[in-house]
Design an enzyme around this catalytic site. Structure first.
Site, short mmCIF file in Angstrom:
data_model
loop_
_atom_site.label_atom_id
_atom_site.label_comp_id
_atom_site.label_asym_id
_atom_site.label_seq_id
_atom_site.Cartn_x
_atom_site.Cartn_y
_atom_site.Cartn_z
N CYS A 124 -36.31 29.22 -39.33
CA CYS A 124 -34.91 29.54 -39.04
C CYS A 124 -34.16 30.06 -40.28
O CYS A 124 -33.04 30.57 -40.16
CB CYS A 124 -34.19 28.34 -38.44
SG CYS A 124 -35.00 27.73 -36.96
N HIS A 257 -26.73 29.53 -39.53
CA HIS A 257 -27.78 29.45 -38.52
C HIS A 257 -27.21 28.73 -37.29
O HIS A 257 -26.53 27.71 -37.41
CB HIS A 257 -28.97 28.67 -39.08
CG HIS A 257 -30.03 28.40 -38.06
ND1 HIS A 257 -30.48 29.36 -37.19
CD2 HIS A 257 -30.71 27.27 -37.75
CE1 HIS A 257 -31.40 28.83 -36.40
NE2 HIS A 257 -31.55 27.56 -36.71
N ASN A 287 -30.55 28.40 -29.95
CA ASN A 287 -31.13 28.55 -31.29
C ASN A 287 -32.23 29.62 -31.20
O ASN A 287 -33.27 29.38 -30.59
CB ASN A 287 -31.70 27.20 -31.74
CG ASN A 287 -32.30 27.25 -33.13
OD1 ASN A 287 -32.55 28.32 -33.68
ND2 ASN A 287 -32.57 26.08 -33.68
O1 UT7 Z 1 -33.41 25.46 -36.08
C1 UT7 Z 1 -33.73 24.56 -37.07
C2 UT7 Z 1 -32.70 23.59 -37.25
N1 UT7 Z 1 -32.65 22.70 -36.12
C3 UT7 Z 1 -31.61 21.91 -35.98
O2 UT7 Z 1 -30.70 22.02 -36.75
C4 UT7 Z 1 -31.62 20.85 -34.92
C5 UT7 Z 1 -31.05 19.60 -35.50
N2 UT7 Z 1 -30.96 18.50 -34.58
C6 UT7 Z 1 -30.10 18.48 -33.54
O3 UT7 Z 1 -29.43 19.45 -33.27
C7 UT7 Z 1 -29.95 17.20 -32.77
O4 UT7 Z 1 -30.61 16.16 -33.44
C8 UT7 Z 1 -30.48 17.28 -31.32
C9 UT7 Z 1 -29.58 18.19 -30.51
C10 UT7 Z 1 -31.90 17.84 -31.32
C11 UT7 Z 1 -30.48 15.91 -30.68
O5 UT7 Z 1 -29.17 15.35 -30.72
P1 UT7 Z 1 -28.96 13.85 -31.20
O6 UT7 Z 1 -27.54 13.59 -31.07
O7 UT7 Z 1 -29.60 13.74 -32.57
O8 UT7 Z 1 -29.74 13.03 -30.09
P2 UT7 Z 1 -31.00 12.07 -30.22
O9 UT7 Z 1 -32.23 12.89 -30.51
O10 UT7 Z 1 -30.68 10.96 -31.15
O11 UT7 Z 1 -31.10 11.55 -28.74
C12 UT7 Z 1 -30.06 10.76 -28.15
C13 UT7 Z 1 -30.41 10.43 -26.72
C14 UT7 Z 1 -31.82 9.86 -26.58
O12 UT7 Z 1 -31.78 8.87 -25.57
P3 UT7 Z 1 -31.77 7.30 -25.97
O13 UT7 Z 1 -33.03 7.10 -26.76
O14 UT7 Z 1 -30.52 7.13 -26.80
O15 UT7 Z 1 -31.74 6.64 -24.65
C15 UT7 Z 1 -32.62 11.03 -26.06
O16 UT7 Z 1 -33.74 10.65 -25.32
O17 UT7 Z 1 -30.38 11.63 -25.93
C16 UT7 Z 1 -31.60 11.72 -25.20
N3 UT7 Z 1 -31.91 13.14 -24.99
C17 UT7 Z 1 -31.52 13.85 -23.91
N4 UT7 Z 1 -30.80 13.50 -22.82
C18 UT7 Z 1 -30.56 14.46 -21.91
C19 UT7 Z 1 -32.61 13.97 -25.81
N5 UT7 Z 1 -32.69 15.19 -25.27
C20 UT7 Z 1 -31.99 15.16 -24.11
C21 UT7 Z 1 -31.72 16.10 -23.12
N6 UT7 Z 1 -30.98 15.73 -22.05
N7 UT7 Z 1 -32.13 17.41 -23.21
#
Ligand code: UT7
Length: 330
Positions: A124, A257, A287
């Site tokens: 990225c 980005h 993204n």
């Molecule tokens: O391109 C390179 C750079 N990439 C990035 O910059 C990405 C960086 N990371 C992010 O943008 C975020 O970490 C994410 C968008 C990927 C995830 O957001 P988050 O706020 O960090 O969520 P999390 O991974 O901590 O997940 C929170 C909850 C989890 O459930 P529990 O364990 O709390 O019950 C996940 O299972 O959200 C759940 N979850 C979803 N729920 C519905 C994860 N994906 C989804 C989904 N729909 N698609």
């Protein structure tokens, strides 16, 4: 024989971009994943990322196809013909083939032959890396009219049984024409990588012995990437401003980005930049990895937000772990 003087600067003279026509809203993703027994929602995706839609290329459409459209638009905007191009760099992590490079394929599709063409792989951060390399080559007298492209078909490497990644990414391409100039364009660049973090964002498979070895799909520890990104982007922003002798107050626009609106807003806030100076296309593009920065730049230029003379910071961050920033007067 008169030798051309080595140019002092490299300046963007045209931008272009291209999105494949097939647009999938979050609700389309909800339906697609539900058919696989996986739950997600428009609300979760919007609240956590800011993404509302992404574009996916049809089967058989490759990164070089998307790059060709973006390149033609950039050349047209610069008032240049493909024959004027003397360097092609394509930033991509989803090349058409293992080899030759997508840049060589793009060169052929543009109908020009002979100039150097190569791919740059920094995930990225790829476009920011590629622009910094092209700037050095132009200022070093090795090119006068460079085509710098970010092009991706990330839909090909998504695991549609993994809701934590498959809702985040999309396909697209963006391009700029970077030309030798007497007036400043690119002011400074700042590039970094830290290979200790390879595993938090990777597609670890490879091709060997006539088959795919290992996992060929994208894997990401989202929270780990999020945390690292927020920290390193602020450092890169400050470093590139210091190199150019500018301050954050001089910035007209930040084009980061486009991965997550929360990361983008955090970067802007740390620079004390009003959020209306932040160019955000993540809502409509998702993204698009190396394509995200030149796509957002082109949208902002064509909508009239970024004007000639504006000071713009581009920022990339992603797998590797890689990150960087380019500061420019547009
Ligand atoms: O391109 C390179 C750079 N990439 C990035 O910059 C990405 C960086 N990371 C992010 O943008 C975020 O970490 C994410 C968008 C990927 C995830 O957001 P988050 O706020 O960090 O969520 P999390 O991974 O901590 O997940 C929170 C909850 C989890 O459930 P529990 O364990 O709390 O019950 C996940 O299972 O959200 C759940 N979850 C979803 N729920 C519905 C994860 N994906 C989804 C989904 N729909 N698609």
């Amino acid at each position: 024989m008169t030798l051309e003087p080595t140019p002092r600067h490299a300046r963007i003279t045209g931008t272009g971009s291209w999105l494949p026509p097939r647009r999938l809203s979050n609700d389309d993703m909800v339906t697609m994943l539900a058919a696989r027994g996986i739950e997600t929602s428009d609300q979760w995706i919007v609240e956590r990322t800011g993404i509302r839609a992404r574009h996916f290329a049809d089967d058989g459409v490759t990164s070089s196809d998307l790059a060709l459209h973006a390149a033609r638009h950039a050349l047209e905007a610069a008032g240049r013909a493909a024959a004027d191009v003397d360097l092609i760099i394509v930033a991509t992590s989803t090349p058409d083939m293992v080899f030759p490079s997508t840049a060589s394929i793009l060169q052929h599709k543009l109908g020009v032959h002979g100039c150097p063409a190569f791919d740059l792989q920094a995930v990225c951060s790829g476009f920011v890396y590629a622009l910094a390399v092209a700037d050095a080559m132009v200022r070093g007298g090795n090119a006068r009219c460079a085509l710098v492209v970010g092009a991706e078909v990330f839909s090909r490497i998504l695991d549609f049984s993994d809701r934590t990644t498959c809702v985040l990414f999309g396909d697209g391409a963006g391009a700029v024409v970077l030309e030798a100039s007497d007036t400043p364009g690119i002011l400074a660049s700042e590039l970094h990588a830290d290979g200790r973090h390879i595993e938090i964002l990777c597609t670890p498979g490879t091709v060997a012995g006539g088959q795919v070895l290992g996992d060929p799909l994208l894997r990401m520890d989202g929270p780990a990437v999020f945390k690292l990104a927020v920290g390193v982007l602020d450092g890169a922003a400050r470093a590139v401003l210091a190199k150019a002798g500018r301050s954050a107050a001089d910035l007209d626009w930040l084009v980061p980005h486009q991965a997550n609106i929360r990361i983008m807003q955090s970067t802007a806030r740390k620079l004390k930049l009003p959020l209306d100076k932040l160019i955000a296309t993540v809502d409509e593009h998702g993204n698009t990895s190396a394509a995200s920065v030149p796509l957002a730049l082109d949208v902002a230029v064509r909508s009239g937000r970024i004007q000639r003379g504006d000071t713009v910071m581009l920022e990339g961050v992603g797998g590797g772990f890689t990150w960087g920033a380019v500061l420019l007067d547009y």
